[in-house]
Design a protein around this motif. Structure first.
Motif, PDB file in Angstrom:
ATOM      1  N   ALA A 105      -9.037  -2.258  12.801  1.00 56.30           N
ATOM      2  CA  ALA A 105      -8.761  -0.830  12.618  1.00 56.30           C
ATOM      3  C   ALA A 105      -7.364  -0.689  12.022  1.00 56.30           C
ATOM      4  O   ALA A 105      -6.598  -1.654  11.991  1.00 56.30           O
ATOM      5  N   LYS A 106      -7.033   0.507  11.570  1.00 59.36           N
ATOM      6  CA  LYS A 106      -5.684   0.742  11.056  1.00 59.36           C
ATOM      7  C   LYS A 106      -4.664   0.505  12.155  1.00 59.36           C
ATOM      8  O   LYS A 106      -4.880   0.877  13.306  1.00 59.36           O
ATOM      9  N   PRO A 145      -7.688  -0.989   7.154  1.00 56.54           N
ATOM     10  CA  PRO A 145      -7.382  -1.825   8.319  1.00 56.54           C
ATOM     11  C   PRO A 145      -6.913  -3.226   7.899  1.00 56.54           C
ATOM     12  O   PRO A 145      -7.679  -4.185   7.884  1.00 56.54           O
ATOM     13  N   GLN A 146      -5.650  -3.303   7.536  1.00 63.06           N
ATOM     14  CA  GLN A 146      -5.084  -4.572   7.090  1.00 63.06           C
ATOM     15  C   GLN A 146      -3.574  -4.563   7.238  1.00 63.06           C
ATOM     16  O   GLN A 146      -2.951  -3.517   7.318  1.00 63.06           O
ATOM     17  N   VAL A 183       7.981 -10.328   6.003  1.00 66.41           N
ATOM     18  CA  VAL A 183       8.088  -8.940   6.407  1.00 66.41           C
ATOM     19  C   VAL A 183       6.645  -8.477   6.537  1.00 66.41           C
ATOM     20  O   VAL A 183       5.834  -8.708   5.636  1.00 66.41           O
ATOM     21  N   VAL A 184       6.320  -7.855   7.670  1.00 64.17           N
ATOM     22  CA  VAL A 184       4.943  -7.424   7.919  1.00 64.17           C
ATOM     23  C   VAL A 184       4.924  -5.919   8.064  1.00 64.17           C
ATOM     24  O   VAL A 184       5.779  -5.335   8.730  1.00 64.17           O
ATOM     25  N   THR A 185       3.939  -5.287   7.427  1.00 64.18           N
ATOM     26  CA  THR A 185       3.767  -3.851   7.568  1.00 64.18           C
ATOM     27  C   THR A 185       2.278  -3.525   7.628  1.00 64.18           C
ATOM     28  O   THR A 185       1.456  -4.237   7.058  1.00 64.18           O
ATOM     29  N   ALA A 222       0.843  -1.191   0.000  1.00 61.32           N
ATOM     30  CA  ALA A 222       0.000   0.000   0.000  1.00 61.32           C
ATOM     31  C   ALA A 222       0.880   1.244   0.000  1.00 61.32           C
ATOM     32  O   ALA A 222       1.983   1.236   0.527  1.00 61.32           O
ATOM     33  N   PRO A 223       0.391   2.336  -0.581  1.00 65.00           N
ATOM     34  CA  PRO A 223       1.205   3.540  -0.682  1.00 65.00           C
ATOM     35  C   PRO A 223       1.581   4.138   0.669  1.00 65.00           C
ATOM     36  O   PRO A 223       2.524   4.885   0.758  1.00 65.00           O
TER      37      PRO A 223
END
Length: 148
Positions: A53-54, A33-34, A25-27, A10-11
């Motif tokens: 939620a975000k 909200p993902q 790798v997790v971001t 995502a941007p």
């Protein structure tokens, strides 16, 4: 090494964590909200995991079982089971949870809560908040230092 231009996330990605097995790798996606799970072999997002939620900060437990995720708008920390990729536990914490560090033995996590000027101490064995530590204004980033 992974470069942002190589990874279709995502941007507005935020705070990156690496799972202990070096598989993901997790971001956190700051637009939805993902969570993005990027495969470290293919350098591609292989999975999006919906959360309530975000998110902001993320941290895996040393045993590789859980990913802890701060949810600032809900005043919560979520625990995602990395085997099932589902949310299994939540902790109610003071406003604006930001960063998370997990003690090396995996039994406790510390969460900076910026708006309350506190650090929440999470008991990961009993899934509860054990205590709050007054940290003063600007409580955000955390790090773990080994005691000599």
């Amino acid at each position: 090494m992974l470069f942002r231009s190589q990874i279709p996330v995502a941007p507005k990605a935020q705070r990156i964590a690496l799972t202990v097995d070096d598989r993901w790798v997790v971001t956190a996606d700051q637009t939805k909200p993902q969570l993005a799970f990027i495969n470290t072999t293919s350098n591609a997002v292989e999975r999006w995991v919906a959360i309530p939620a975000k998110a902001y900060g993320t941290a895996p437990t040393p045993d590789g079982r859980w990913l802890l995720v701060t949810l600032p708008s809900l005043k919560q920390v979520a625990a995602i089971d990395l085997k099932t990729m589902k949310l299994e536990h939540t902790f109610n914490v003071p406003p604006a949870p930001q960063e998370i560090v997990v003690r090396p033995d995996g039994g406790v996590a510390f969460v900076s809560c910026d708006a309350s000027h506190q650090v929440a101490v999470l008991n990961l064995k009993e899934w509860k908040v054990d205590k709050l530590i007054d940290a003063g204004p600007g409580a955000d980033g955390l790090a773990w230092a080994k005691k000599n």
